[in-house]
Structure formats: structure tokens, C-alpha cells
Write a protein that holds these residues in place. Structure first.
Motif, PDB file in Angstrom:
ATOM      1  N   GLU A 116      -9.550 -53.859 -24.876  1.00 34.05           N
ATOM      2  CA  GLU A 116      -9.412 -54.523 -26.398  1.00 34.05           C
ATOM      3  C   GLU A 116      -9.179 -55.514 -26.496  1.00 34.05           C
ATOM      4  OE1 GLU A 116      -6.069 -54.605 -28.736  1.00 34.05           O
ATOM      5  OE2 GLU A 116      -5.450 -53.319 -28.357  1.00 34.05           O
ATOM      6  N   HIS A 117      -8.846 -57.389 -24.610  1.00 37.12           N
ATOM      7  CA  HIS A 117      -8.359 -57.673 -24.691  1.00 37.12           C
ATOM      8  C   HIS A 117     -10.023 -58.640 -24.560  1.00 37.12           C
ATOM      9  CE1 HIS A 117      -4.996 -56.965 -25.462  1.00 37.12           C
ATOM     10  NE2 HIS A 117      -4.143 -57.569 -25.531  1.00 37.12           N
ATOM     11  N   PHE A 118     -10.806 -57.885 -23.377  1.00 33.48           N
ATOM     12  CA  PHE A 118     -11.743 -58.875 -22.541  1.00 33.48           C
ATOM     13  C   PHE A 118     -13.342 -57.578 -22.526  1.00 33.48           C
ATOM     14  CE2 PHE A 118      -7.742 -59.717 -20.487  1.00 33.48           C
ATOM     15  CZ  PHE A 118      -8.212 -60.462 -20.210  1.00 33.48           C
ATOM     16  N   GLU A 119     -13.760 -58.246 -22.914  1.00 34.04           N
ATOM     17  CA  GLU A 119     -15.499 -57.980 -22.701  1.00 34.04           C
ATOM     18  C   GLU A 119     -15.529 -57.114 -21.770  1.00 34.04           C
ATOM     19  OE1 GLU A 119     -18.394 -61.070 -22.952  1.00 34.04           O
ATOM     20  OE2 GLU A 119     -17.933 -61.418 -25.146  1.00 34.04           O
ATOM     21  N   GLU A 120     -17.332 -55.789 -21.868  1.00 34.66           N
ATOM     22  CA  GLU A 120     -17.523 -54.923 -20.910  1.00 34.66           C
ATOM     23  C   GLU A 120     -17.673 -56.032 -20.195  1.00 34.66           C
ATOM     24  OE1 GLU A 120     -17.874 -51.225 -20.287  1.00 34.66           O
ATOM     25  OE2 GLU A 120     -17.024 -50.442 -22.288  1.00 34.66           O
ATOM     26  N   PRO A 121     -17.625 -55.532 -18.261  1.00 32.16           N
ATOM     27  CA  PRO A 121     -18.293 -56.030 -17.395  1.00 32.16           C
ATOM     28  C   PRO A 121     -19.589 -55.379 -17.520  1.00 32.16           C
ATOM     29  CG  PRO A 121     -16.840 -54.125 -16.493  1.00 32.16           C
ATOM     30  CD  PRO A 121     -16.221 -54.007 -17.889  1.00 32.16           C
ATOM     31  N   ALA A 122     -20.926 -56.244 -16.347  1.00 32.33           N
ATOM     32  CA  ALA A 122     -22.082 -56.146 -16.398  1.00 32.33           C
ATOM     33  C   ALA A 122     -22.439 -54.591 -15.645  1.00 32.33           C
ATOM     34  CB  ALA A 122     -22.221 -56.822 -15.623  1.00 32.33           C
ATOM     35  N   PHE A 123     -21.139 -54.615 -14.417  1.00 28.78           N
ATOM     36  CA  PHE A 123     -20.997 -52.948 -14.073  1.00 28.78           C
ATOM     37  C   PHE A 123     -19.202 -53.187 -13.310  1.00 28.78           C
ATOM     38  CE2 PHE A 123     -20.898 -51.120  -9.345  1.00 28.78           C
ATOM     39  CZ  PHE A 123     -21.715 -49.505  -9.682  1.00 28.78           C
ATOM     40  N   ILE A 124     -18.916 -52.179 -12.950  1.00 26.00           N
ATOM     41  CA  ILE A 124     -17.602 -52.398 -12.185  1.00 26.00           C
ATOM     42  C   ILE A 124     -17.638 -50.213 -11.921  1.00 26.00           C
ATOM     43  CG2 ILE A 124     -16.554 -50.384 -14.606  1.00 26.00           C
ATOM     44  CD1 ILE A 124     -13.799 -52.058 -13.869  1.00 26.00           C
ATOM     45  N   MET A 125     -16.622 -51.531  -9.955  1.00 22.47           N
ATOM     46  CA  MET A 125     -16.588 -50.079  -8.804  1.00 22.47           C
ATOM     47  C   MET A 125     -15.359 -49.549  -9.022  1.00 22.47           C
ATOM     48  SD  MET A 125     -18.470 -51.681  -6.193  1.00 22.47           S
ATOM     49  CE  MET A 125     -18.566 -53.378  -5.377  1.00 22.47           C
ATOM     50  N   SER A 126     -15.095 -48.512  -8.417  1.00 22.93           N
ATOM     51  CA  SER A 126     -13.844 -48.498  -7.918  1.00 22.93           C
ATOM     52  C   SER A 126     -13.691 -48.161  -6.752  1.00 22.93           C
ATOM     53  CB  SER A 126     -12.686 -47.474  -9.265  1.00 22.93           C
ATOM     54  OG  SER A 126     -11.673 -47.340  -8.812  1.00 22.93           O
ATOM     55  N   PRO A 127     -12.843 -48.380  -6.115  1.00 20.63           N
ATOM     56  CA  PRO A 127     -12.544 -47.213  -3.968  1.00 20.63           C
ATOM     57  C   PRO A 127     -11.458 -46.223  -4.613  1.00 20.63           C
ATOM     58  CG  PRO A 127     -10.892 -49.122  -4.208  1.00 20.63           C
ATOM     59  CD  PRO A 127     -11.485 -49.352  -5.976  1.00 20.63           C
ATOM     60  N   ASP A 128     -11.726 -45.360  -5.582  1.00 18.59           N
ATOM     61  CA  ASP A 128     -10.727 -44.528  -5.457  1.00 18.59           C
ATOM     62  C   ASP A 128     -11.323 -43.143  -5.738  1.00 18.59           C
ATOM     63  OD1 ASP A 128      -8.388 -43.277  -6.258  1.00 18.59           O
ATOM     64  OD2 ASP A 128      -8.034 -43.571  -8.520  1.00 18.59           O
ATOM     65  N   ALA A 129     -12.123 -42.524  -4.987  1.00 19.65           N
ATOM     66  CA  ALA A 129     -13.041 -41.499  -5.201  1.00 19.65           C
ATOM     67  C   ALA A 129     -13.775 -40.955  -3.707  1.00 19.65           C
ATOM     68  CB  ALA A 129     -14.194 -41.299  -6.144  1.00 19.65           C
ATOM     69  N   GLU A 130     -14.460 -40.239  -3.515  1.00 25.81           N
ATOM     70  CA  GLU A 130     -15.316 -39.692  -2.075  1.00 25.81           C
ATOM     71  C   GLU A 130     -16.970 -41.096  -1.805  1.00 25.81           C
ATOM     72  OE1 GLU A 130     -15.767 -36.200  -2.528  1.00 25.81           O
ATOM     73  OE2 GLU A 130     -13.611 -35.530  -2.527  1.00 25.81           O
TER      74      GLU A 130
END
Length: 469
Positions: A171-185
Motif C-alpha cells: 500500500e505504501h511502496f512500489e512493486e520491486p523489480a524482483f523479490i526473493m525470500s530465504p523461506d523455502a527449499e
């Protein structure tokens, strides 16, 4: 693949900084950060624990030279400003955790180090991986590397219970060009099953024998420990593996069950402690007839995580089979019984199909059913540059030949247009029996896996930064 000299430099840097990494993981793990809405308020919408973890995470990022900010307690950001600040590459992790059951062999909020493993709530999900990814960015900062785009860390505090943090961010920031998360396999998740949750509720209970029941830690976790108090004569009750009986006085007996817990997305190999209690009460006639109906419904749900028993069995080529589990059970003051369910489902199923099938199943047992939440499946192109580059980073470092996959767990990435989960679990590597998994007792992760992840993220950041956005 980086040249041998760069890899040697990274290896040495990881070793030189490893004790600092462990200390920062410990600092976060030792902060209980489960949602606590009873004590929420201005600046801490999820309660004091998540806020304290957020503040500690931001302080760590500031020490690393990032520009950090707390956004009203909903979410945090920490930036290494790039040449192009209009476009951002983001790494997102969460500092909130699920509650801890009674089956831990240690204090879950006092991290311990044993035989190359870190044990404590959040070491794996997701405090340890978040710290590792932050240190990966610190590596490039120390080398004087100018990021082509701003590298932003998003510090979440509401991943386990509502995603309100990421909704605030979007709601407050624009979409990133790409996002990754260290929360899986590893290597890379290019898609995530849908996540559906709801609750079964019994009909009126007459002459109930269940005195009190509040079992399970979270709807999205299979409980390893649970107990119920029933009106019974303890002298007439048989012993049973995994079941402990305690005389509570006044003709009441506490029944404890010890199973094997885990994440709702990975039910294989678990043993649901609620299901153990249900079986024991049914086998020994410890419930009234109206209670028995509802316990038979619970048994139908819990005994078969494929969903066939409750009419929701499904699968597709992209995500594989649907799974469904019972996470929490409880009794209201008026005797009414409840059982939550959590399903991870493929593209061939929908919220409407769940509601129809589960309501019909509930009616067979004189119960009702209601949806709590639904998030549809998400995936990105596995042949895209990001997925291909991240997969190559992992395979080059390990010498393996793994491919992108889809998962049953839900990460923040599903809320963004272009994102993927990258590590840190390697389920094909066998851990000792005393090491638990995500959402389970004695949650832990090997230092080997964390060190490898640090190296993976160092190389991954550079690879993603070289893409033309």
C-alpha cells in the motif's frame, strides 16, 4: 559461475564472519515474537514481541551500513542505495514465529548450539535465513561494490498469521523489480500452492464428557503435543503408546498425546497429536453420543491428509496433490467443539469447491463448516532469467543438478508480481532425530546449510543485480 579466486575469498570471508552471524541469529531467536493481539497497540500492531524482533533486526541492518526504517511497527525496510534508486531488488524475510508447544526438550527462546546445529524457534523459519541473507549483502558492501539498483531488505512481522505486513508494504511502496525470500527449499520455488483454511463446528452437545480442550499451537502446524481433560475413571483406562494419563481429581482425567509435529504443507511422516487424542477417546468410549459424532468428523479429516475422506482430493501437473490437515481443536464454554483445517491446494481446486465439499462432510456428522481464508496458487515462469540464474548459483556451488520446483508452503513472494523463494532448506539431507523442522518442536538447522546459504546469497545478489530491469 564466479572464478576460483572469488570463491576462495568468499569462503574465507564466511569463516571470518561466522561467529558474528551466529550471534545475530541468537539475538533474534532469543526474542519471543509470536503474534500477541491482546497486547497490541500503536506502533506494535502485532504485539510487543514482533516489535522487539523488528527493532533488533533493523539495528543489525543499521550496523551493516544500511538505511533502516520502522514503518509504524507494521514492517521494516533496510536499504543499500544503488545507482538506480527508482528500481529495487528486494530480499524479504519474517521475524515473527509460530507459538511453541510443550514438547520442546529445551527453552525454545534460548538458542543452543549442538554438534553443528542451531536449535531454537526461528533458527530455520525465518530468523536464521534472514540474518544470513543480510550478511550476504554486507559482503558486497564491504567490497565496495556499487549496486546497480537499490538492494532493499523487507523485515516482516506478520507472515505466520495474516500477511498484514506485506499488505501494508504494498500500500505504501512500489512493486520491486524482483523479490526473493530465504523461506523455502533449494534450489528455487517458481510457484506455491493455494492456501485454504476453515473451521468445523459441532452441533449442540448434550451430556458432554469433555471438560476442557484447547489443542494445537497454530492452524498451519501439525501439533506434536496436545491434551484434553475428560470426565472418567482413570483406573479403568488402558495404557497406550504416546498417551499419558493424569488424575485431575473430581472424577476428571487429563489425557496427553505425544506425536510428531510439522508444517501443514509437509504432513508426510508426521503424527497429529489431536488425532491421537481423538482415537483414544473414541476407542475407550470417553465421549457422549453428540461428542462422538464430531470426533468421528475429526478422525475423518485427520486420518487422511490427501483429503479423500472429506471430499477434497485433487492434484495437477504443476503442483501435485492437495494436502489437508487438522491444526487446532477447542471447546467453548457451552460445550461446542471446533476443529480447524489447513489445505495446500493445486490449480484444479477452488474456495467454492472447498466450501461445498467440507460443508457436505460436516452435515454428515451434524456439524457446520465455515471458511476462514483463501489464497489462490501462485507461480512465475521457471524459464525466466531470475529462476534460471538462481538455480545455476545453487547447482554450481553444490555440484548438483536440481531444477526449480513448486511448494506447498506459502511465502511472501506470492504477494508480488515477480518473486521467488530461494532456499534455505535441503530436505534431501538427513538431520538427526533430535532436530525438528519448521513449526515443530526443537526447530533447528545445520550450520553447514546456513554457511552454504550465505555463499548462495552472496552470489545470487550479484547475479540478480546484473539483470537489465
Amino acid at each position: 559461475m564466479a572464478d576460483s579466486k572469488t570463491l576462495e575469498h568468499i569462503d574465507q570471508w564466511v569463516e571470518d564472519n561466522w561467529e558474528d552471524v551466529v550471534k545475530d541469529i541468537e539475538k533474534l531467536v532469543n526474542i519471543p515474537s509470536q503474534e500477541d493481539l491482546d497486547h497490541a497497540g500503536e506502533g506494535m500492531p502485532y504485539g510487543p514481541g514482533p516489535l522487539k524482533a523488528l527493532e533488533a533486526g533493523l539495528e543489525m541492518c543499521e550496523r551493516m551500513g544500511m538505511k533502516a526504517a520502522n514503518h509504524e511497527g507494521y514492517v521494516g525496510t533496510a536499504d543499500y542505495i544503488g545507482e538506480n534508486d527508482d528500481k529495487k531488488i528486494c530480499i524479504i524475510g519474517h521475524l515473527d514465529t509460530v507459538p511453541c508447544g510443550p514438547g520442546w526438550s529445551q527453552d525454545p527462546h534460548k538458542m543452543t548450539r549442538r554438534d553443528g546445529y542451531l536449535i531454537g524457534r526461528g533458527t530455520l523459519d525465518d530468523k536464521g535465513p534472514f540474518v544470513v541473507s543480510a550478511y550476504a549483502a554486507k559482503y558486497w558492501h564491504e567490497q565496495g561494490y556499487q549496486f546497480p539498483y537499490t538492494l532493499r531488505f523487507i523485515l516482516g512481522c506478520n507472515e505466520e498469521t495474516g500477511f498484514l505486513d506485506v499488505y501494508y508494504y504494498k500500500e505504501h511502496f512500489e512493486e520491486p523489480a524482483f523479490i526473493m525470500s530465504p523461506d523455502a527449499e533449494y534450489p528455487v520455488s517458481a510457484g506455491e500452492k493455494g492456501i485454504y483454511q476453515g473451521v468445523f463446528t459441532s452441533g449442540p452437545i448434550s451430556d458432554g464428557k469433555i471438560v476442557s480442550w484447547n489443542a494445537g499451537e497454530a492452524p498451519n502446524a501439525i501439533p506434536s503435543d496436545a491434551f484434553v481433560v475428560v470426565n472418567a475413571d482413570i483406573s479403568k483406562l488402558p495404557t497406550c503408546p504416546g498417551i499419558t494419563l493424569t488424575d485431575e481429581g473430581n472424577g476428571n482425567v487429563r489425557i496427553d498425546a505425544k506425536g510428531k509435529g510439522g508444517h501443514a504443507a509437509k504432513p508426510e511422516g508426521t503424527k497429529n497429536a489431536i488425532g491421537m487424542l481423538v482415537d483414544y477417546m473414541l476407542d475407550n468410549d470417553l465421549v457422549s453420543e453428540s461428542e462422538r459424532q464430531f470426533l468421528n468428523l475429526q478422525k475423518t479429516l485427520i486420518d487422511d491428509y490427501s483429503g479423500e475422506g472429506v471430499g477434497v482430493k485433487a492434484e495437477d501437473e504443476l503442483f501435485g496433490p492437495l494436502t489437508i490437515i487438522g491444526g487446532t481443536a477447542w471447546k467453548d464454554d457451552d460445550g461446542t467443539l471446533h476443529q480447524s483445517c489447513d489445505s495446500r491446494y493445486p490449480t484444479t481446486f477452488s474456495c467454492e469447491q472447498f466450501e461445498k465439499a467440507l460443508s457436505e462432510t460436516a452435515a454428515k456428522f451434524c456439524a457446520t463448516y465455515e471458511t476462514d481464508s483463501d489464497t489462490v496458487p501462485f507461480w512465475i515462469d521457471p524459464n525466466g532469467q531470475e529462476v534460471q540464474r538462481l538455480t545455476k548459483v545453487y547447482n554450481d556451488l553444490t555440484g548438483e543438478n536440481r531444477k526449480a520446483y513448486t511448494l506447498g508452503g506459502g511465502t511472501y513472494c506470492r504477494e508480488f508480481k515477480n518473486g521467488a523463494a530461494f532456499g534455505v532448506e535441503m530436505p534431501w539431507r538427513k538431520d538427526p532425530d533430535w532436530v525438528g523442522g519448521m513449526h515443530g518442536d526443537n526447530e533447528g538447522i545445520s550450520e553447514y546449510a546456513l554457511k552454504l546459504s550465505l555463499k548462495c546469497y552472496i552470489l545470487a545478489i550479484k547475479e540478480i543485480m546484473e539483470i537489465d530491469y
